[in-house]
Scaffold this active site. Sequence first.
Site, PDB file in Angstrom:
ATOM      1  N   GLY A   6       0.230  -8.091   4.771  1.00 19.82           N
ATOM      2  CA  GLY A   6       0.685  -9.232   3.969  1.00 19.82           C
ATOM      3  C   GLY A   6       2.146  -9.120   3.592  1.00 19.82           C
TER       4      GLY A   6
ATOM      5  N   LYS B 221      10.263  12.520   8.652  1.00 27.07           N
ATOM      6  CA  LYS B 221      10.067  13.708   9.505  1.00 27.07           C
ATOM      7  C   LYS B 221      11.106  14.795   9.216  1.00 27.07           C
ATOM      8  CE  LYS B 221       6.658  11.588  11.608  1.00 27.07           C
ATOM      9  NZ  LYS B 221       5.316  11.805  11.080  1.00 27.07           N
TER      10      LYS B 221
ATOM     11  N   ILE C  41       9.289   1.055   7.486  1.00 28.16           N
ATOM     12  CA  ILE C  41       9.568   2.200   8.341  1.00 28.16           C
ATOM     13  C   ILE C  41      11.081   2.392   8.400  1.00 28.16           C
ATOM     14  CG2 ILE C  41       9.562   2.936  10.775  1.00 28.16           C
ATOM     15  CD1 ILE C  41       6.630   2.056  10.840  1.00 28.16           C
TER      16      ILE C  41
ATOM     17  N   VAL D 282       0.834  -1.200   0.000  1.00 27.36           N
ATOM     18  CA  VAL D 282       0.000   0.000   0.000  1.00 27.36           C
ATOM     19  C   VAL D 282       0.868   1.250   0.000  1.00 27.36           C
ATOM     20  CG1 VAL D 282      -2.118  -0.819   1.056  1.00 27.36           C
ATOM     21  CG2 VAL D 282      -0.166  -0.270   2.504  1.00 27.36           C
ATOM     22  N   GLY D 283       0.280   2.381  -0.335  1.00 31.44           N
ATOM     23  CA  GLY D 283       0.952   3.659  -0.155  1.00 31.44           C
ATOM     24  C   GLY D 283       1.406   4.284  -1.453  1.00 31.44           C
ATOM     25  N   ASN D 284       1.926   5.487  -1.310  1.00 34.91           N
ATOM     26  CA  ASN D 284       2.271   6.302  -2.470  1.00 34.91           C
ATOM     27  C   ASN D 284       3.483   5.780  -3.237  1.00 34.91           C
ATOM     28  OD1 ASN D 284       0.195   8.210  -2.163  1.00 34.91           O
ATOM     29  ND2 ASN D 284       1.328   9.163  -0.490  1.00 34.91           N
ATOM     30  N   VAL D 285       4.499   5.286  -2.515  1.00 39.11           N
ATOM     31  CA  VAL D 285       5.700   4.817  -3.221  1.00 39.11           C
ATOM     32  C   VAL D 285       5.358   3.581  -4.050  1.00 39.11           C
ATOM     33  CG1 VAL D 285       8.057   3.987  -2.984  1.00 39.11           C
ATOM     34  CG2 VAL D 285       7.236   5.747  -1.432  1.00 39.11           C
TER      35      VAL D 285
ATOM     36  N   GLU E  63      -2.216  -8.547  -2.987  1.00 46.60           N
ATOM     37  CA  GLU E  63      -3.362  -8.524  -2.063  1.00 46.60           C
ATOM     38  C   GLU E  63      -4.227  -7.289  -2.319  1.00 46.60           C
ATOM     39  OE1 GLU E  63      -1.749  -8.567   1.869  1.00 46.60           O
ATOM     40  OE2 GLU E  63      -0.268  -7.057   1.409  1.00 46.60           O
TER      41      GLU E  63
ATOM     42  N   ASN F 191       0.767   0.603  11.585  1.00 42.35           N
ATOM     43  CA  ASN F 191      -0.381  -0.081  10.978  1.00 42.35           C
ATOM     44  C   ASN F 191      -0.387  -1.571  11.311  1.00 42.35           C
ATOM     45  OD1 ASN F 191      -1.073   2.355   9.686  1.00 42.35           O
ATOM     46  ND2 ASN F 191       0.304   1.885   7.989  1.00 42.35           N
TER      47      ASN F 191
HETATM   48  O1  0RQ Z   1       3.858   9.559   8.964  1.00 45.35           O
HETATM   49  O2  0RQ Z   1       1.989  10.694   7.887  1.00 45.35           O
HETATM   50  O3  0RQ Z   1       2.520  11.085  10.308  1.00 45.35           O
HETATM   51  O4  0RQ Z   1       4.048  11.941   8.518  1.00 45.35           O
HETATM   52  O5  0RQ Z   1       5.084   6.837   8.450  1.00 45.35           O
HETATM   53  O6  0RQ Z   1       5.055   7.078   5.680  1.00 45.35           O
HETATM   54  O7  0RQ Z   1       6.558   7.632   3.786  1.00 45.35           O
HETATM   55  O8  0RQ Z   1       4.089   8.254   3.657  1.00 45.35           O
HETATM   56  O9  0RQ Z   1       4.913   5.860   3.486  1.00 45.35           O
HETATM   57  O10 0RQ Z   1       2.379   5.566   3.416  1.00 45.35           O
HETATM   58  O11 0RQ Z   1       4.015   3.977   2.284  1.00 45.35           O
HETATM   59  O12 0RQ Z   1       3.786   4.046   4.773  1.00 45.35           O
HETATM   60  C1  0RQ Z   1       5.678   1.275   6.337  1.00 45.35           C
HETATM   61  C2  0RQ Z   1       3.954   2.735   7.374  1.00 45.35           C
HETATM   62  C3  0RQ Z   1       4.897   3.265   5.119  1.00 45.35           C
HETATM   63  C4  0RQ Z   1       3.347   1.327   5.375  1.00 45.35           C
HETATM   64  C5  0RQ Z   1       4.470   2.131   6.073  1.00 45.35           C
HETATM   65  C6  0RQ Z   1       6.056   7.769   8.938  1.00 45.35           C
HETATM   66  C7  0RQ Z   1       5.946   8.922   7.975  1.00 45.35           C
HETATM   67  C8  0RQ Z   1       4.447   9.016   7.803  1.00 45.35           C
HETATM   68  C9  0RQ Z   1       3.857   7.000   6.383  1.00 45.35           C
HETATM   69  P1  0RQ Z   1       3.031  10.933   8.924  1.00 45.35           P
HETATM   70  P2  0RQ Z   1       5.143   7.306   4.110  1.00 45.35           P
HETATM   71  P3  0RQ Z   1       3.683   4.871   3.405  1.00 45.35           P
HETATM   72  C10 0RQ Z   1       0.203  -4.293   1.844  1.00 45.35           C
HETATM   73  C11 0RQ Z   1       1.452  -4.696   2.581  1.00 45.35           C
HETATM   74  C12 0RQ Z   1       3.269  -2.346   6.510  1.00 45.35           C
HETATM   75  C13 0RQ Z   1       2.212  -3.224   5.900  1.00 45.35           C
HETATM   76  C14 0RQ Z   1       2.445  -3.584   4.495  1.00 45.35           C
HETATM   77  C15 0RQ Z   1       2.918   0.089   6.162  1.00 45.35           C
HETATM   78  C16 0RQ Z   1       4.038   7.568   7.790  1.00 45.35           C
HETATM   79  O13 0RQ Z   1       3.762   0.926   4.115  1.00 45.35           O
HETATM   80  O14 0RQ Z   1       2.140   0.159   7.071  1.00 45.35           O
HETATM   81  O15 0RQ Z   1       3.449  -3.291   3.884  1.00 45.35           O
HETATM   82  N1  0RQ Z   1       3.494  -1.094   5.823  1.00 45.35           N
HETATM   83  N2  0RQ Z   1       1.485  -4.258   3.949  1.00 45.35           N
HETATM   84  O16 0RQ Z   1       6.504  10.079   8.525  1.00 45.35           O
HETATM   85  C17 0RQ Z   1       9.104   7.220  12.045  1.00 45.35           C
HETATM   86  C18 0RQ Z   1      10.405   6.163  10.414  1.00 45.35           C
HETATM   87  C19 0RQ Z   1       9.352   6.385   9.484  1.00 45.35           C
HETATM   88  C20 0RQ Z   1       8.208   7.042   9.948  1.00 45.35           C
HETATM   89  C21 0RQ Z   1       7.974   6.564   7.827  1.00 45.35           C
HETATM   90  N3  0RQ Z   1      11.540   5.551  10.058  1.00 45.35           N
HETATM   91  N4  0RQ Z   1      10.226   6.581  11.669  1.00 45.35           N
HETATM   92  N5  0RQ Z   1       8.079   7.455  11.217  1.00 45.35           N
HETATM   93  N6  0RQ Z   1       7.383   7.136   8.893  1.00 45.35           N
HETATM   94  N7  0RQ Z   1       9.192   6.116   8.176  1.00 45.35           N
HETATM   95  C22 0RQ Z   1      -1.037  -3.901   2.611  1.00 45.35           C
HETATM   96  C23 0RQ Z   1      -1.621  -4.916   3.509  1.00 45.35           C
HETATM   97  O17 0RQ Z   1      -1.034  -5.825   3.869  1.00 45.35           O
HETATM   98  C24 0RQ Z   1      -2.996  -4.821   3.943  1.00 45.35           C
END
Ligand code: 0RQ
Length: 507
Positions: free
Chosen positions: A387, A407, A363, A269-272, A293, A383
């Site tokens: 998967g 950040k 993260i 999921v997400g923008n990247v 998924e 979160n």
């Molecule tokens: O927080 O919005 O408060 O600023 O995490 O980060 O860079 O926008 O990236 O939306 O792709 O999320 C890993 C969380 C990345 C997500 C994770 C903070 C950052 C921001 C979001 P703010 P970005 P993304 C398919 C597979 C696990 C589940 C998964 C995730 C927010 O991709 O939940 O992959 N993955 N499932 O500031 C502190 C760091 C950080 C940090 C990012 N090192 N320390 N905060 N952030 N890096 C889906 C399913 O399985 C259902």
Amino acid sequence: SIDRIKHAGLREKVMSADEAAQFVQNGMMLAITGFTGAGYPKALPTAIANKAKAAHEKGEKFTVGMVTGASTAPECDGVLAEAKALHFRSPFQSDPTLRNGINAGEIAYQDMHLSHVEQQMRQGFYGKFDIAIVEATTITENGELIFAMGIGHGVEAVKNADKLIIEINAALSPGLEGMHDIYGDVGLPPHRKPIPIVGAFDRVGTPGLAIDPDKVLAIVMTDSGDRNSKFAEPDDVSKRIAAQVIDFLDHEVKAGRLPKSLLPLQSGVGNVANAVMAGLLDAPFDDLEGYTEVLQDGMLDLILAKKMKTASATALSFSPDALARFNENIEFLKDKIILRPMEISNNPEVIRRLGVIGMNSMIEADIYGNVNSTHVMGTRMMNGIGGSGDFTRNGFFSFYVSPSTAKGGAISAIVPMVSHHDHTEHDVMFIVTEQGMADLRGKSPKERAKLIIENCSHPDYRDMLRDYYDRALVASQKAGGIHTPHLLLEALSWHQRFVETGDMRIK
Ligand code: 0RQ
């Protein structure tokens, strides 16, 4: 509307959400459908939340346990968390209010591999499920449920729960009928058989799920959309990450290690993740396939542009614009998208057989390639693993992508030691940031550290990482083992410094 219930006997069960919520009692365990903002019930959660609030006002206890497919939306997880109506939640969430409840210690949360959920339901590890609340598009004449934009754990929810409440959502395209592939024969060992999927688009089940009309407590009619979050236009950082992943895949094709159509793609999921899919639109590959998924905007556009032949997922998670494109083109898409139960979309056996290319966000990663995708500073749940682990360990390729800092630069995504381990150095094959990429295959920990520090870390942190590694090498020699050099007392000091000063950098 009501003609979506083609089974005459079941039409008599239609009632309002408030009436249906009266079946839900304090202490119950609920299996509620929903997967990354798709396929969750739209009306019942608010009715249950109102019931909880009314009970709390009278000084009575009212909470339920809730197991979903994955994340839902503000009008499901959000309203229930806000009403303090949850005491247990599993297996994945991304709602800010729920996240706060979890991190405040008010809601017990089990974060687990999605491929494990249904078998643990079957085994009874969650206890008895009192009611399943399921979103559906239609009910057929012979009483088969046609799921909504996502299936998730819906099949097991219906089979496992004592009773069933169905929401029929008139906002869903009736064209969804025929897209689902319900295969519910995974069972439990020692009686399991191979899952007969040998190509990413193989259909092995049926479009609908037969339900027992006697189990149905209520049917509620709704008419509102899924979460449909917008995606940001890919920014420079996302584009640079995406370009590297695509260049690398091209390089592997040229080296004869991947076919020109690649291997089935999974994208997190997400923008990247979405930016990588968007980048593939102009990449030199054709006849791509998806085995994922969540199917987001990027993959939909690849199919519409005929760059991707077919895709298999457990849920469709679109922005409002992409949803419109999906609905307009549903006849074209019908034989190009399959929706499966998450036990199948995320199944290790199938992912390994197909050789899926897994791409997930993180993260943080450490200098040896261990990845944390769930916890901020080691203790705060973001979160969940979702998967990502299913695809990382079992995929043919497993990528982790992230900007090199978070950040505003105060946090390095490359650290000496991850503050929580989700994916180990044994599973993770590639780390990609906007700075560069590390191919960890066939590398020892010390070789990995060099690659990750030099290629992936942000210049603001590179010298700090080099210094940590050099000193760790010397100290570990004294400690008697330099296979994976560490300074044990210093390894997590970057996180501690951030907690104390708001910055990982030494001021
Ligand atoms: O927080 O919005 O408060 O600023 O995490 O980060 O860079 O926008 O990236 O939306 O792709 O999320 C890993 C969380 C990345 C997500 C994770 C903070 C950052 C921001 C979001 P703010 P970005 P993304 C398919 C597979 C696990 C589940 C998964 C995730 C927010 O991709 O939940 O992959 N993955 N499932 O500031 C502190 C760091 C950080 C940090 C990012 N090192 N320390 N905060 N952030 N890096 C889906 C399913 O399985 C259902």
